[in-house]
Design an enzyme around this catalytic site. Structure first.
Site, PDB file in Angstrom:
ATOM      1  N   GLU A  42      -7.413  92.956 -37.261  1.00 49.79           N
ATOM      2  CA  GLU A  42      -6.140  93.643 -37.465  1.00 49.79           C
ATOM      3  C   GLU A  42      -6.431  95.136 -37.380  1.00 49.79           C
ATOM      4  O   GLU A  42      -7.062  95.706 -38.274  1.00 49.79           O
ATOM      5  CB  GLU A  42      -5.547  93.292 -38.836  1.00 49.79           C
ATOM      6  CG  GLU A  42      -4.278  94.057 -39.176  1.00 49.79           C
ATOM      7  CD  GLU A  42      -3.842  93.870 -40.624  1.00 49.79           C
ATOM      8  OE1 GLU A  42      -3.260  94.819 -41.187  1.00 49.79           O
ATOM      9  OE2 GLU A  42      -4.087  92.790 -41.196  1.00 49.79           O
ATOM     10  N   ARG A  46      -2.915 103.234 -38.989  1.00 48.82           N
ATOM     11  CA  ARG A  46      -3.229 104.352 -39.881  1.00 48.82           C
ATOM     12  C   ARG A  46      -4.048 105.422 -39.157  1.00 48.82           C
ATOM     13  O   ARG A  46      -4.202 106.536 -39.644  1.00 48.82           O
ATOM     14  CB  ARG A  46      -4.001 103.859 -41.109  1.00 48.82           C
ATOM     15  CG  ARG A  46      -3.120 103.115 -42.091  1.00 48.82           C
ATOM     16  CD  ARG A  46      -3.885 102.710 -43.325  1.00 48.82           C
ATOM     17  NE  ARG A  46      -4.822 101.631 -43.058  1.00 48.82           N
ATOM     18  CZ  ARG A  46      -6.088 101.625 -43.460  1.00 48.82           C
ATOM     19  NH1 ARG A  46      -6.587 102.633 -44.111  1.00 48.82           N
ATOM     20  NH2 ARG A  46      -6.860 100.591 -43.194  1.00 48.82           N
ATOM     21  N   THR A  70      -0.391  97.871 -40.300  1.00 46.22           N
ATOM     22  CA  THR A  70       0.336  99.071 -40.724  1.00 46.22           C
ATOM     23  C   THR A  70       1.392  99.433 -39.681  1.00 46.22           C
ATOM     24  O   THR A  70       1.559 100.595 -39.300  1.00 46.22           O
ATOM     25  CB  THR A  70      -0.622 100.263 -40.987  1.00 46.22           C
ATOM     26  OG1 THR A  70      -1.795  99.800 -41.644  1.00 46.22           O
ATOM     27  CG2 THR A  70       0.058 101.296 -41.880  1.00 46.22           C
ATOM     28  N   LYS A 130       1.934  88.060 -45.279  1.00 44.50           N
ATOM     29  CA  LYS A 130       0.902  88.902 -45.858  1.00 44.50           C
ATOM     30  C   LYS A 130       1.289  89.184 -47.310  1.00 44.50           C
ATOM     31  O   LYS A 130       2.468  89.428 -47.609  1.00 44.50           O
ATOM     32  CB  LYS A 130       0.799  90.214 -45.081  1.00 44.50           C
ATOM     33  CG  LYS A 130      -0.201  91.198 -45.664  1.00 44.50           C
ATOM     34  CD  LYS A 130      -0.292  92.456 -44.817  1.00 44.50           C
ATOM     35  CE  LYS A 130      -1.289  93.438 -45.413  1.00 44.50           C
ATOM     36  NZ  LYS A 130      -1.492  94.624 -44.553  1.00 44.50           N
TER      37      LYS A 130
END
Length: 213
Positions: A42, A46, A70, A130
């Site tokens: 993943e 960021r 993100t 998640k």
């Protein structure tokens, strides 16, 4: 579960990666993860260039499952798809982004930690959520409690996961896989300690296999 969810669940652990220098680090990192038996990543937005990192990792290891984390905007989803990314992870539950990802036919795993989040996910027909930030939001005890009224969901906790508690999480039937950055820390990547990353992945896979016996 759909094929992507099943593939991630089979691996059992998902490295959550921030890459500051994709051109230098994406390919060797992908190879290090695969060598350790963890062919999934993943890559978070960021850091700038997450889409480039996704593309480079998939080019280096075509057998790998690579997605984006993100994700907070439609543009991130478009960039991920253009780069060959295979799934989307969002920090929280954003109905607009879930709908857009489904429209684009790419799996999405939104961050959900409350009954309200789970209710929203139910309306979108999601299977895998998640749970972020996991430890700070109540950890495994809360995940188990939430599974009572929502047994249809499998969960991917992320946040505070390490080699120390990975096995405890994975022993719970509700857990599909655990996300973590302990095997891909900034220090390990910045100093190109690929062998150490591979070894941490191997240890993680041993824990996954032991927990699921």
């Amino acid at each position: 579960m759909n094929p992507m969810n099943e593939a991630i669940s089979k691996i059992g652990v998902v490295p959550v990666i921030k890459l500051s220098n994709p051109e230098r680090d994406a390919a060797p990192l992908a190879k290090a993860l695969c060598a350790g038996g963890v062919p999934v990543a993943e890559v978070t937005f960021r850091a700038a260039g997450a889409d480039r990192a996704i593309r480079l990792m998939r080019e280096a290891c075509p057998e790998m499952i690579v997605g984006a984390g993100t994700v907070t905007a439609r543009e991130h989803i478009d960039a991920t798809i253009a780069a060959g990314g295979q799934f989307i992870v969002t920090p929280g539950f954003d109905p607009e982004l879930v709908a857009y990802a489904q429209e684009k036919n790419i799996p999405i795993y939104p961050g959900c930690t409350t009954p309200t989040d789970y209710h929203a996910a139910l309306k979108f027909g999601l299977e895998l959520l998640k749970f972020f930030p996991a430890e700070q939001s109540g950890g495994l005890a809360k995940i188990k409690a939430m599974s009572a009224p929502f047994p249809q969901f499998k969960v991917m906790p992320t946040g505070g996961i390490s080699l120390k508690n990975l096995g405890e999480y994975l022993k719970a039937p509700v857990i599909a896989a655990c996300g973590g950055s302990y095997m891909v820390t900034a220090d390990l990547i910045e100093n190109q300690r690929w062998d150490e990353i591979t070894e941490l992945c191997r240890k993680s896979r041993e824990i996954v296999e032991e927990a699921r016996k």
